[in-house]
Each structure stands twice: as structure tokens, then as C-alpha cells.
Design a protein around this motif. Structure first.
Motif, PDB file in Angstrom:
ATOM      1  N   ALA A 100       0.830  -1.214   0.000  1.00  0.00           N
ATOM      2  CA  ALA A 100       0.000   0.000   0.000  1.00  0.00           C
ATOM      3  C   ALA A 100       0.861   1.259   0.000  1.00  0.00           C
ATOM      4  N   LEU A 101       1.986   1.212   0.684  1.00  0.00           N
ATOM      5  CA  LEU A 101       2.873   2.377   0.701  1.00  0.00           C
ATOM      6  C   LEU A 101       3.496   2.616  -0.673  1.00  0.00           C
ATOM      7  N   LYS A 102       3.840   1.529  -1.373  1.00  0.00           N
ATOM      8  CA  LYS A 102       4.385   1.675  -2.731  1.00  0.00           C
ATOM      9  C   LYS A 102       3.359   2.297  -3.669  1.00  0.00           C
ATOM     10  N   MET A 103       2.091   1.876  -3.517  1.00  0.00           N
ATOM     11  CA  MET A 103       1.033   2.431  -4.363  1.00  0.00           C
ATOM     12  C   MET A 103       0.849   3.926  -4.112  1.00  0.00           C
ATOM     13  N   ARG A 104       1.188   4.367  -2.909  1.00  0.00           N
ATOM     14  CA  ARG A 104       1.080   5.789  -2.580  1.00  0.00           C
ATOM     15  C   ARG A 104       2.365   6.544  -2.896  1.00  0.00           C
ATOM     16  N   LYS A 105       3.320   5.832  -3.498  1.00  0.00           N
ATOM     17  CA  LYS A 105       4.600   6.414  -3.890  1.00  0.00           C
ATOM     18  C   LYS A 105       5.350   7.004  -2.685  1.00  0.00           C
ATOM     19  N   THR A 106       5.262   6.293  -1.569  1.00  0.00           N
ATOM     20  CA  THR A 106       6.028   6.679  -0.380  1.00  0.00           C
ATOM     21  C   THR A 106       7.512   6.432  -0.657  1.00  0.00           C
ATOM     22  N   PRO A 107       8.388   7.325  -0.204  1.00  0.00           N
ATOM     23  CA  PRO A 107       9.825   7.126  -0.432  1.00  0.00           C
ATOM     24  C   PRO A 107      10.313   5.771   0.071  1.00  0.00           C
ATOM     25  N   ARG A 108      11.245   5.166  -0.670  1.00  0.00           N
ATOM     26  CA  ARG A 108      11.711   3.820  -0.358  1.00  0.00           C
ATOM     27  C   ARG A 108      12.282   3.717   1.047  1.00  0.00           C
ATOM     28  N   GLU A 109      13.042   4.717   1.475  1.00  0.00           N
ATOM     29  CA  GLU A 109      13.638   4.670   2.812  1.00  0.00           C
ATOM     30  C   GLU A 109      12.564   4.656   3.891  1.00  0.00           C
ATOM     31  N   GLU A 110      11.510   5.451   3.681  1.00  0.00           N
ATOM     32  CA  GLU A 110      10.423   5.496   4.664  1.00  0.00           C
ATOM     33  C   GLU A 110       9.657   4.178   4.688  1.00  0.00           C
ATOM     34  N   ILE A 111       9.439   3.579   3.509  1.00  0.00           N
ATOM     35  CA  ILE A 111       8.779   2.273   3.459  1.00  0.00           C
ATOM     36  C   ILE A 111       9.565   1.250   4.260  1.00  0.00           C
ATOM     37  N   HIS A 112      10.870   1.218   4.037  1.00  0.00           N
ATOM     38  CA  HIS A 112      11.716   0.245   4.742  1.00  0.00           C
ATOM     39  C   HIS A 112      11.650   0.457   6.252  1.00  0.00           C
ATOM     40  N   GLN A 113      11.663   1.705   6.678  1.00  0.00           N
ATOM     41  CA  GLN A 113      11.634   1.986   8.114  1.00  0.00           C
ATOM     42  C   GLN A 113      10.303   1.563   8.728  1.00  0.00           C
ATOM     43  N   ARG A 114       9.220   1.881   8.035  1.00  0.00           N
ATOM     44  CA  ARG A 114       7.895   1.534   8.581  1.00  0.00           C
ATOM     45  C   ARG A 114       7.700   0.017   8.632  1.00  0.00           C
ATOM     46  N   VAL A 115       8.112  -0.669   7.585  1.00  0.00           N
ATOM     47  CA  VAL A 115       7.929  -2.121   7.551  1.00  0.00           C
ATOM     48  C   VAL A 115       8.776  -2.803   8.610  1.00  0.00           C
ATOM     49  N   THR A 116      10.029  -2.404   8.735  1.00  0.00           N
ATOM     50  CA  THR A 116      10.892  -3.043   9.740  1.00  0.00           C
ATOM     51  C   THR A 116      10.433  -2.719  11.158  1.00  0.00           C
ATOM     52  N   ASP A 117       9.938  -1.511  11.378  1.00  0.00           N
ATOM     53  CA  ASP A 117       9.414  -1.160  12.715  1.00  0.00           C
ATOM     54  C   ASP A 117       8.198  -2.015  13.047  1.00  0.00           C
ATOM     55  N   ALA A 118       7.261  -2.156  12.091  1.00  0.00           N
ATOM     56  CA  ALA A 118       6.065  -2.956  12.328  1.00  0.00           C
ATOM     57  C   ALA A 118       6.416  -4.428  12.517  1.00  0.00           C
ATOM     58  N   ALA A 119       7.371  -4.922  11.719  1.00  0.00           N
ATOM     59  CA  ALA A 119       7.784  -6.323  11.841  1.00  0.00           C
ATOM     60  C   ALA A 119       8.389  -6.597  13.202  1.00  0.00           C
ATOM     61  N   ARG A 120       9.194  -5.653  13.698  1.00  0.00           N
ATOM     62  CA  ARG A 120       9.785  -5.815  15.028  1.00  0.00           C
ATOM     63  C   ARG A 120       8.695  -5.831  16.100  1.00  0.00           C
ATOM     64  N   MET A 121       7.727  -4.969  15.949  1.00  0.00           N
ATOM     65  CA  MET A 121       6.642  -4.877  16.919  1.00  0.00           C
ATOM     66  C   MET A 121       5.817  -6.160  16.962  1.00  0.00           C
ATOM     67  N   LEU A 122       5.670  -6.818  15.813  1.00  0.00           N
ATOM     68  CA  LEU A 122       4.795  -7.992  15.697  1.00  0.00           C
ATOM     69  C   LEU A 122       5.562  -9.316  15.695  1.00  0.00           C
ATOM     70  N   GLY A 123       6.868  -9.261  15.874  1.00  0.00           N
ATOM     71  CA  GLY A 123       7.651 -10.488  15.895  1.00  0.00           C
ATOM     72  C   GLY A 123       7.759 -11.144  14.531  1.00  0.00           C
ATOM     73  N   LEU A 124       7.846 -10.332  13.473  1.00  0.00           N
ATOM     74  CA  LEU A 124       7.896 -10.862  12.108  1.00  0.00           C
ATOM     75  C   LEU A 124       9.257 -10.648  11.440  1.00  0.00           C
ATOM     76  N   THR A 125      10.219 -10.131  12.167  1.00  0.00           N
ATOM     77  CA  THR A 125      11.493  -9.753  11.558  1.00  0.00           C
ATOM     78  C   THR A 125      12.146 -10.912  10.806  1.00  0.00           C
ATOM     79  N   ASP A 126      12.096 -12.105  11.366  1.00  0.00           N
ATOM     80  CA  ASP A 126      12.745 -13.263  10.741  1.00  0.00           C
ATOM     81  C   ASP A 126      11.913 -13.883   9.626  1.00  0.00           C
ATOM     82  N   LEU A 127      10.721 -13.343   9.377  1.00  0.00           N
ATOM     83  CA  LEU A 127       9.822 -13.940   8.389  1.00  0.00           C
ATOM     84  C   LEU A 127       9.635 -13.064   7.161  1.00  0.00           C
ATOM     85  N   LEU A 128      10.340 -11.939   7.093  1.00  0.00           N
ATOM     86  CA  LEU A 128      10.059 -10.954   6.051  1.00  0.00           C
ATOM     87  C   LEU A 128      10.291 -11.477   4.633  1.00  0.00           C
ATOM     88  N   LYS A 129      11.145 -12.486   4.461  1.00  0.00           N
ATOM     89  CA  LYS A 129      11.428 -13.002   3.122  1.00  0.00           C
ATOM     90  C   LYS A 129      10.525 -14.177   2.739  1.00  0.00           C
TER      91      LYS A 129
END
Length: 379
Positions: A100-129
Motif C-alpha cells: 500500500a505504501l508503494k502504491m502511494r509512492k512513499t519514499p523507499r527509505e520510509e517504506i523500509h523503516q515503517r515495515v521493519t518497525d512494524a515487523a519488530r513490533m509484531l515479531g515478524l522480523t525473521d519472516l520478512l522473506k
């Protein structure tokens, strides 16, 4: 975060079916509100109207004082989590969360930060791939929640998100959602048919039936002080027992006597006399929570009989729960009750069980499935 307001909202489908009837509800900024009720009560329709997936027939829906009836779903700044997860099977966890962030043309660095922050919060860091097919049901649900979090919406909408999970996973995921809300404090509207989910998750519960709000309030308020018989039956496990009968006055006291054989005869707590005086001689429904009945033994039986709080029944089925048991009982009239009793006093099937009723916790209702409460039971 956002304030949400429904004002006289109706939803009428082609053919005249009225799914939601003049619903008015204000949801505070940062509040976690649970809409609960049986299938067909209008709760999911209400959520979908808020999301913009259903048109409003009458009335208005506002987010932060702006009416959104004609605003497209993508422009309402809300995020919805569905029962089915709705993940893209060919994408990785990272790409699902970032889409959804890509569709909104959010900057790549901001997308990466938001996704990694959310993954850390939800215990998904090791599952991202990983791809969704490589995840358990609980992990997929966390990915769906993460996809909503990264958008930083004004409000989260959850439509029965735990229904596809097994019982143990529902409990743990429920706790994760509660913890997540405590951290983010984002306004949340959550739909479920499961009253246990509603009790444990919500700051406030809204009980719906037949397209109408029956009662709204904090979980324990609805449990201890239901507005009507429907709410009393829906909130609490095991469900409240109901016995039909009438009020009679004897020797200056009000008594409940069950219809027919009067196999249930209980003295009404004196604190209710003023509220019930005008109902003497009229049909009435007694409501007893399973937790408000206690197995009496020895001298306790005679004391309960003298107090007018004794109820006797036959044990049919017993379900051990550890330190407690659920005893399913039958009255001489054939009516059924369930009592949650101490394990040390668990009866055996076929036993005659003497129960002491906690009279101040008894509820009395007008007749009918939606009969309003006539007494305020003591906590």
C-alpha cells in the motif's frame, strides 16, 4: 487517531431488508470499541459502511467531524483487517506489508523503516522473506495487521480477524492485539460474534441485535447490569439461565415462583421491593448467572431453605474444568439450568443437587426475548 461518529445511520438493501436501523454511536479518539452480536445483527454491515465498502442509506458517518458518506474508501485514511487475511500469495511478507505504501509512492527509505518497525513490533522480523504459504495462520494474521500498521491510519477496522485460528492461537493473538492497541492507542473498531473476545479486548462493547444497538458500555457493566434479557443472555459464559414465572407477595416479602409446578421459589432481595412492587402478580423472567449458584451441603441446605434461597435440581451432565465444574441440571418442570460449582462439591450425574442462590445477584426481566431489566443486580 480519530473520532468516529454514526448519526441515525440506516442500511436498507434492495428488496427492503433493513440491516441497520437508525444507529447512533460516538467512538472516542484512541478508543477500542467492539461490535458484538449474532449473525445477521448488522455489526459487519456497520463496519463496512464505516470503511466505505457499503453505501449508507440514511444518516451520516463522520471521521474527525468530517462527513465521509461520499468519500472513497482509499481517501478515508483507515485500515481494515479481514477474516481471510487477504495476502498476496506471490509476494513476500515484506512486499505484502509494503504494497500500500508503494502504491502511494512513499519514499523507499520510509517504506523500509515503517515495515521493519512494524515487523519488530509484531515479531515478524525473521519472516520478512517468506511467502504467505510458508506461514502459520497466526503469522499470516500478524502480517495482515502489520500491513495495516505501516499505513499509520486514523483508525483500524477488524472484521472477525481471529475466526480462522484454533482456540489456543485465538487466545494468544487476542493478547497481542490488546497489547498492540495499548502501545499505538489508535482508534479501533472490532467486529466479532464471540462474546469472550469482546469482553477481553474492548474498552467498550456495543451489543447489537436485529440492526439495533441493545446496549453500549464497559465490559463489566454489561455483564453485571445488562439492559435487557438479550444482553444478559449474550454476555457471559456459560450463558445466563432464565426461568419464566411470576412475582407473588407473601408475609410482606416478594417471591419469584416459576410457572406450572413452582419448582423454583425464591425470595427476592428486599432492596428490589420498591422497583418491583407494581409487578406483583404479573409474569416475569428470573435470570441467574451460573456463577451465582453454589452447592449447599449439610446445615447450609436448611439455612438456604429458611432464607428462601434454596433451589433443588437433578444433575444430568457434569463437565470438569479443573478447580470448577459446569453442572447441567434439570428442574422437575423439565427446564434446564447450568451452575458453575466448586470442584470439591461437584455432583455426579443423577444426584439431586441443592443450590444456594446468591439473591442479590439475581436478575429480573420483563417477559420476552428483549424484556428490559427490572432490577439492578449487585456486583
Amino acid at each position: 487517531m480519530a473520532r468516529v461518529s454514526f448519526k441515525d445511520v440506516r442500511k436498507v438493501y434492495p428488496g427492503g431488508h433493513e440491516a441497520v436501523k437508525s444507529l447512533s454511536l460516538d467512538i472516542a479518539d484512541g478508543e477500542f470499541v467492539v461490535l458484538v452480536g449474532p449473525s445477521g445483527c448488522g455489526k459487519s454491515t456497520t463496519l463496512r459502511m464505516l470503511a466505505g465498502l457499503e453505501e449508507v442509506s440514511n444518516g451520516s458517518i463522520s471521521i474527525d467531524d468530517s462527513v465521509v458518506n461520499n468519500v472513497l474508501p482509499r481517501d478515508r485514511d483507515i485500515a481494515m483487517v479481514f477474516q481471510s487475511y487477504a495476502l498476496y500469495p506471490h509476494m513476500s511478507v515484506y512486499d505484502n506489508m509494503a504494497f500500500a505504501l508503494k502504491m502511494r509512492k512513499t519514499p523507499r527509505e520510509e517504506i523500509h523503516q515503517r515495515v521493519t518497525d512494524a515487523a519488530r513490533m509484531l515479531g515478524l522480523t525473521d519472516l520478512l522473506k517468506r511467502k504467505p504459504r510458508q506461514l502459520s495462520g497466526g503469522q499470516r494474521q500478524r502480517v495482515a495487521v502489520g500491513r495495516a500498521i505501516v499505513r499509520k491510519p486514523k483508525a483500524f477496522l477488524f472484521d472477525e480477524p481471529l475466526s480462522n485460528l484454533d482456540a489456543k492461537l485465538r487466545v494468544t493473538t487476542r493478547a497481542e492485539l490488546k497489547h498492540l492497541h495499548q502501545r499505538l492507542r489508535t482508534t479501533t473498531v472490532y467486529v466479532t460474534h464471540d462474546q469472550e473476545e469482546a469482553m477481553t479486548l474492548g474498552d467498550r462493547i456495543v451489543v447489537m441485535a436485529e440492526g439495533i444497538i441493545q446496549q453500549s458500555g464497559p465490559p463489566l457493566t454489561l455483564y453485571h447490569h445488562p439492559a435487557n434479557r438479550f444482553v444478559a443472555a449474550f454476555i457471559g459464559m456459560p450463558p445466563m439461565n432464565f426461568v419464566e414465572g411470576q412475582l407473588v407477595r407473601e408475609n410482606g416479602s416478594l417471591w419469584f415462583a416459576s410457572s406450572g409446578d413452582a419448582s423454583v421459589r425464591l425470595r427476592i432481595d428486599p432492596s428490589h421491593d420498591d422497583a418491583l412492587a407494581s409487578h406483583a402478580g404479573q409474569p416475569i423472567t428470573l435470570g441467574l448467572r451460573p456463577q451465582a449458584m453454589h452447592v449447599a451441603q449439610g446445615e447450609e441446605i436448611e439455612r438456604a431453605r429458611a432464607d428462601g434461597t434454596l433451589l433443588s435440581a437433578r444433575a444430568e451432565v457434569v463437565e470438569p474444568l479443573g478447580d470448577q465444574s459446569d453442572a447441567f441440571l434439570s428442574l422437575p418442570s423439565g427446564a434446564r439450568l447450568v451452575a458453575r460449582v466448586d470442584a470439591a462439591r461437584t455432583p455426579r450425574p443423577g444426584d439431586t443437587v441443592h443450590l444456594r442462590v446468591d439473591a442479590p445477584r439475581a436478575h429480573l426481566f420483563e417477559p420476552g426475548a428483549f424484556g428490559r431489566t427490572l432490577t439492578r443486580a449487585h456486583d
